[in-house]
Design an enzyme around this catalytic site. Sequence first.
Site: not given
Lengths: 357, 105
Positions: A176-177, A180, A191, A200, A272, A278
């Site tokens: 996942h990271e 990005h 983002y 995401e 938020d 997410h």
Amino acid sequence: MKEVDTDSNSHAACICPIYCIVPPHILKRIAEHGNANQKSWAFRTLAISEQARGQRQAVGLIAALATTSTGTKRRTVYDARNSSRLPGTIVRAEGGPKSKDPAVNEAYLGAGTTYDLYYKVFGRNSIDERGMRLDSTVHYGRDYDNAFWNGQQMVYGDGDGELFNRFTIAIDVIGHELTHGVTQYEAGLEYEDQPGALNESMSDVFGSLVKQYRRRQTAKNADWLIGKGLLASGVKGKALRSMKEPGTAYDDDLLGKDPQPGHMKDYVKTHDDNGGVHINSGIPNRAFYETAIRLGGYAWQKAGQIWYVALRDKLRPTSQFKDAAKATWMAARELYGNGSLELKAVQQGWSEVGIKV
Amino acid sequence: MKIDFTRSGGFAGMRSAVAIDTENLPSTESERLHRLVEEAGFFDLPAALKSTAPGGDRFQYRVKVEEGTRRKEIVADEAAVPERLRPLLDYLTGWARASQKRKTV
């Protein structure tokens, strides 16, 4: 070459997100036709964007010179020793011996499997397609309940031990990271709001594929969970997200309930989390699952290929969900042709989540 | 002094929040919060602390403070948090965690 990119400057606007909001062609109009204040602002912004683009090109050249031969993994794992200084001290370099620290080995192995998936399955040489080094830092901060990509490297916290275990424990977190990073070099998805949720989702899609690839699991046998093993024992939940059934990953007294929607009718509007990046990622996540399960076999072979081509060639910084549906549809048509089962599966996948292609 | 705090985002995408009225706190806690708000220069901060660097999965903070006639709300990206604000955010994060626990007791 980006298919929908007709403006050669459009990438420049995204180097520095603060100047990202107004695309260059509009800036140019303002510079020509605006009032004195607007003109000066537009000129300044254009100059900075152009400068940033020049810097990126210069950096690219240096990176190309420093790049080793195609397809060479260059992993380095650092230890922040519970500080928030990056990258920290080198604890394992490419080819170096195993560490006694499981977090170090997990970060090293996870980066390796992610590199292999991108290189062997999608023909991509690392994050930037130029053999970029894969740097990871473990033991970031104290009881830090997070993992992130800071634009240059991966960073993993230890978790607090009460709610979260160490973040390297789940290989899909590592995929996942790193993804990005790939998104940053390709589609450059902003983002925030829908482009952010797509950003995401791409990270979850390829993170999950890294896990499935490592385990040689078919779409049918995979669990489609993100972050399994990350929740500490005692927390009521199996993972952080479910791509198959968004909203069902956890339901705990302390953490609350998994808030992910799996259909457009349940899209969450919030300030938020950059507009719920997410949260609403559950919708495109499930579209991927629905496509992959229809195609059967290993998800990285067909559905993964389609999503990868969309990420690399079709998506843009401000793409919305419907653009992603169209992008994957176009990618499937290119790869498998009109009237193909693959094209139909993509259409049905998005239709399941309420998006018509 | 009244404080509304929310932390959202991060890889897990979980929201954690707390609302505090320092009048209901023991004086040591109340004094500590007043001091952290002062040391952060909270009322002089820009309303939006946005990060210009690319990245993913960082936390996002939203903090509202009301004290007498002063009232301010800020939104801060983790990567753009100034050093002087960090101790207040860390302290409030701990509070949010503790208040979540109390709900379950």
